[in-house]
Scaffold this active site. Sequence first.
Site, PDB file in Angstrom:
ATOM      1  N   LYS A  25       0.844  -1.144  -0.124  1.00 41.33           N
ATOM      2  CA  LYS A  25       0.124   0.155   0.074  1.00 41.33           C
ATOM      3  C   LYS A  25       1.011   1.335   0.055  1.00 41.33           C
ATOM      4  CE  LYS A  25      -0.469   0.015   5.271  1.00 41.33           C
ATOM      5  NZ  LYS A  25      -1.342  -0.486   6.180  1.00 41.33           N
TER       6      LYS A  25
ATOM      7  N   ARG B  62     -10.661   0.639  14.741  1.00 41.75           N
ATOM      8  CA  ARG B  62     -10.695   1.198  13.560  1.00 41.75           C
ATOM      9  C   ARG B  62     -11.690   0.685  12.466  1.00 41.75           C
ATOM     10  NH1 ARG B  62      -4.741   1.828  11.032  1.00 41.75           N
ATOM     11  NH2 ARG B  62      -5.244  -0.185  10.170  1.00 41.75           N
TER      12      ARG B  62
ATOM     13  N   TYR C 252      17.594  28.849   9.427  1.00 42.99           N
ATOM     14  CA  TYR C 252      16.180  29.578   9.852  1.00 42.99           C
ATOM     15  C   TYR C 252      16.243  29.578  11.291  1.00 42.99           C
ATOM     16  CZ  TYR C 252      14.715  29.903   5.071  1.00 42.99           C
ATOM     17  OH  TYR C 252      14.804  29.971   3.709  1.00 42.99           O
TER      18      TYR C 252
ATOM     19  N   MET D  29      13.831  23.666   3.336  1.00 45.15           N
ATOM     20  CA  MET D  29      13.037  23.206   2.131  1.00 45.15           C
ATOM     21  C   MET D  29      13.864  22.280   1.293  1.00 45.15           C
ATOM     22  SD  MET D  29      10.530  24.753  -0.703  1.00 45.15           S
ATOM     23  CE  MET D  29       9.316  25.607   0.446  1.00 45.15           C
TER      24      MET D  29
END
Length: 356
Positions: free
Chosen positions: A35, A130, A253, A301
């Site tokens: 999956k 679930r 950053y 990023m």
Amino acid sequence: MSRPIVATIDTAALRQNLAIVRQAAPESRVWSVVKANAYGHGIDRVWQSLSETDGFALLNLEEAILLRERGWKKPILLLEGFFHSDELAILDRYRLTTSVHSNWQIQAIANAKLSAPLDIYLKMNSGMNRLGFQPDQVYNAWQKLRSLDNVGEMTLMAHFAEAEKAEGIVAPLQRVERAAEGLNCRRSLANSAATLWHSQTHFDWVRPGIVLYGASPSGQWQDIASSGLQPVMTLTSEIIAVQNLQTDDCVGYGARYRAQAAQRIGVVACGYADGYPRHAPTGTPVMVDGVLTQTLGAISMDMIMVDLTPCHQAGIGSKVELWGNSVKIDDVASAAGTVGYELMCALAPRVPVEIR
Ligand SMILES: *Cc1c(COP(=O)(O)O)cnc(C)c1O
């Protein structure tokens, strides 16, 4: 190639990991779980290396159809079944085995016009809350399905929430046995953790996912370190710049890292837009030129800064392993507060993939 980042898929490791699963559950057939595009590895890239498996388990119709179009003839299991009744025509056409977890699905199967009966996995809720029928609803659901001409082979299916724990399967297994009373049914219960660590859960079919890709179902590499399982995906890049910091110079950053002394650092062409976890803190392991070192400051990023203090030879163009055989994906994930599963699945489409 332009940007030096690449994810390499080791097909020999895939084959070996499947063989190790077979040794762990020698009496059971194996659903290889592919999956989420084979946990981010690319279902079209990996399925042939897993073709010794007895079946593929997934949940997207598109992925199931792709396997059929590539010529896969053995079973395919839809782990979550069908989402709308009109999909039954596709299940029929491509001969897909479906999980059934709700009454509306039984009704839909009863009403469908099929060319041949469908094989069914009746999904029970063994405590995870679930998907699935409650244990005391299983008998009736089973008998209802059994009476339908549209239903072929049937198997009872359950899933474990805590199979990585020693006692984690005890209560769910009791619920399964209660539900299975009087049914004389095939069973499929075991995910990777149960396949490796709880042989009493194996039964007819096991459903390993993460171990096929060579990461630990517990999130701790040491738990599978002696199993012979090998990482399938290696994410590598290169140093594209070097900076020489003075005491109190900051990195990245938010100025989240500050040098305590003069320090040489490298800038790696990889960032969160490639799938590297933005939450990885200073100190997350990374390998440069074969030497283990650490990230420094915030993940950008497109770039990561790393400590070159122990990497005397390293400079622009040095090879960097973000995860793979040397830096385990489990270790990067746990530093970032997540699991190897998420990092694999999050590999970004912009990263080129090479098959080895
Ligand atoms: C994802 C999944 C698996 C495989 O789980 P792993 O922990 O990766 O082995 C097995 N069964 C079901 C129902 C799943 O959704």
